[in-house]
Scaffold this motif. Sequence first.
Motif, PDB file in Angstrom:
ATOM      1  N   TYR A 117       2.712  -6.902  10.661  1.00 39.23           N
ATOM      2  CA  TYR A 117       3.398  -7.651  11.707  1.00 39.23           C
ATOM      3  C   TYR A 117       3.756  -6.800  12.923  1.00 39.23           C
ATOM      4  O   TYR A 117       3.916  -7.326  14.017  1.00 39.23           O
ATOM      5  CB  TYR A 117       4.668  -8.298  11.149  1.00 39.23           C
ATOM      6  N   ASN A 118       3.906  -5.502  12.731  1.00 39.30           N
ATOM      7  CA  ASN A 118       4.238  -4.610  13.837  1.00 39.30           C
ATOM      8  C   ASN A 118       3.522  -3.283  13.594  1.00 39.30           C
ATOM      9  O   ASN A 118       3.917  -2.504  12.727  1.00 39.30           O
ATOM     10  CB  ASN A 118       5.755  -4.409  13.918  1.00 39.30           C
ATOM     11  N   LYS A 119       2.479  -3.034  14.371  1.00 40.65           N
ATOM     12  CA  LYS A 119       1.627  -1.862  14.149  1.00 40.65           C
ATOM     13  C   LYS A 119       2.346  -0.530  14.376  1.00 40.65           C
ATOM     14  O   LYS A 119       1.851   0.510  13.976  1.00 40.65           O
ATOM     15  CB  LYS A 119       0.382  -1.925  15.051  1.00 40.65           C
ATOM     16  N   THR A 120       3.531  -0.538  14.965  1.00 40.87           N
ATOM     17  CA  THR A 120       4.275   0.708  15.160  1.00 40.87           C
ATOM     18  C   THR A 120       5.098   1.090  13.923  1.00 40.87           C
ATOM     19  O   THR A 120       5.621   2.200  13.862  1.00 40.87           O
ATOM     20  CB  THR A 120       5.216   0.611  16.379  1.00 40.87           C
ATOM     21  N   HIS A 121       5.201   0.172  12.965  1.00 41.89           N
ATOM     22  CA  HIS A 121       5.946   0.449  11.731  1.00 41.89           C
ATOM     23  C   HIS A 121       5.032   1.119  10.705  1.00 41.89           C
ATOM     24  O   HIS A 121       4.015   0.555  10.312  1.00 41.89           O
ATOM     25  CB  HIS A 121       6.497  -0.837  11.115  1.00 41.89           C
ATOM     26  N   ARG A 122       5.420   2.318  10.270  1.00 37.93           N
ATOM     27  CA  ARG A 122       4.730   2.990   9.159  1.00 37.93           C
ATOM     28  C   ARG A 122       5.710   3.018   7.997  1.00 37.93           C
ATOM     29  O   ARG A 122       6.785   3.594   8.090  1.00 37.93           O
ATOM     30  CB  ARG A 122       4.305   4.400   9.551  1.00 37.93           C
ATOM     31  N   ILE A 123       5.311   2.390   6.887  1.00 42.89           N
ATOM     32  CA  ILE A 123       6.209   2.155   5.767  1.00 42.89           C
ATOM     33  C   ILE A 123       5.617   2.765   4.507  1.00 42.89           C
ATOM     34  O   ILE A 123       4.398   2.762   4.317  1.00 42.89           O
ATOM     35  CB  ILE A 123       6.394   0.631   5.536  1.00 42.89           C
ATOM     36  N   LEU A 124       6.478   3.276   3.634  1.00 44.84           N
ATOM     37  CA  LEU A 124       6.007   3.710   2.321  1.00 44.84           C
ATOM     38  C   LEU A 124       5.401   2.511   1.598  1.00 44.84           C
ATOM     39  O   LEU A 124       5.951   1.409   1.632  1.00 44.84           O
ATOM     40  CB  LEU A 124       7.162   4.254   1.479  1.00 44.84           C
ATOM     41  N   VAL A 125       4.269   2.708   0.969  1.00 44.49           N
ATOM     42  CA  VAL A 125       3.568   1.613   0.303  1.00 44.49           C
ATOM     43  C   VAL A 125       4.457   0.927  -0.727  1.00 44.49           C
ATOM     44  O   VAL A 125       4.454  -0.297  -0.841  1.00 44.49           O
ATOM     45  CB  VAL A 125       2.254   2.126  -0.338  1.00 44.49           C
ATOM     46  N   LEU A 126       5.248   1.670  -1.438  1.00 43.93           N
ATOM     47  CA  LEU A 126       6.098   1.065  -2.464  1.00 43.93           C
ATOM     48  C   LEU A 126       7.233   0.240  -1.874  1.00 43.93           C
ATOM     49  O   LEU A 126       7.816  -0.593  -2.559  1.00 43.93           O
ATOM     50  CB  LEU A 126       6.645   2.115  -3.431  1.00 43.93           C
ATOM     51  N   ARG A 127       7.522   0.392  -0.595  1.00 41.45           N
ATOM     52  CA  ARG A 127       8.549  -0.423   0.073  1.00 41.45           C
ATOM     53  C   ARG A 127       7.958  -1.551   0.923  1.00 41.45           C
ATOM     54  O   ARG A 127       8.693  -2.335   1.514  1.00 41.45           O
ATOM     55  CB  ARG A 127       9.419   0.459   0.960  1.00 41.45           C
ATOM     56  N   MET A 128       6.651  -1.618   0.986  1.00 43.35           N
ATOM     57  CA  MET A 128       5.995  -2.593   1.861  1.00 43.35           C
ATOM     58  C   MET A 128       6.331  -4.049   1.525  1.00 43.35           C
ATOM     59  O   MET A 128       6.569  -4.839   2.443  1.00 43.35           O
ATOM     60  CB  MET A 128       4.480  -2.382   1.847  1.00 43.35           C
ATOM     61  N   PRO A 129       6.371  -4.475   0.255  1.00 41.18           N
ATOM     62  CA  PRO A 129       6.681  -5.895  -0.007  1.00 41.18           C
ATOM     63  C   PRO A 129       8.007  -6.350   0.608  1.00 41.18           C
ATOM     64  O   PRO A 129       8.063  -7.419   1.219  1.00 41.18           O
ATOM     65  CB  PRO A 129       6.716  -5.972  -1.537  1.00 41.18           C
ATOM     66  N   GLN A 130       9.049  -5.541   0.494  1.00 40.09           N
ATOM     67  CA  GLN A 130      10.343  -5.913   1.072  1.00 40.09           C
ATOM     68  C   GLN A 130      10.273  -5.903   2.603  1.00 40.09           C
ATOM     69  O   GLN A 130      10.828  -6.773   3.265  1.00 40.09           O
ATOM     70  CB  GLN A 130      11.453  -4.964   0.621  1.00 40.09           C
ATOM     71  N   HIS A 131       9.585  -4.902   3.140  1.00 39.20           N
ATOM     72  CA  HIS A 131       9.501  -4.779   4.590  1.00 39.20           C
ATOM     73  C   HIS A 131       8.747  -5.962   5.199  1.00 39.20           C
ATOM     74  O   HIS A 131       9.154  -6.500   6.230  1.00 39.20           O
ATOM     75  CB  HIS A 131       8.815  -3.467   4.989  1.00 39.20           C
TER      76      HIS A 131
END
Length: 86
Positions: free
Chosen positions: A11-25
């Motif tokens: 949804y926002n290409k500037t967000h880099r998230i840990l894969v294990l936190r991606m579902p919540q994000h």
Amino acid sequence: MADLPYATCPYNKTHRILVLRMPQHVLKCQKSYMGPPLKTCKYNAAHRVLDMERHLTECREFKNFMDVENYWRSFECRKPKTSYDE
């Protein structure tokens, strides 16, 4: 933490998230998204894409699912006939 895998938010290409936190994000970021509607992958709910057919050619979870399905189908073909089958 440097060796943990990161992914980019759909949804926002500037967000880099840990894969294990991606579902919540993804759920949180989806609420403020104003672009074209994204489709949710049936094999990994954290995958949100515009073109599902193209995504399935690259989706690791889909490939794993198909490998398992083919594995079990091969056993179905090899079952010996029983007296009930005749």
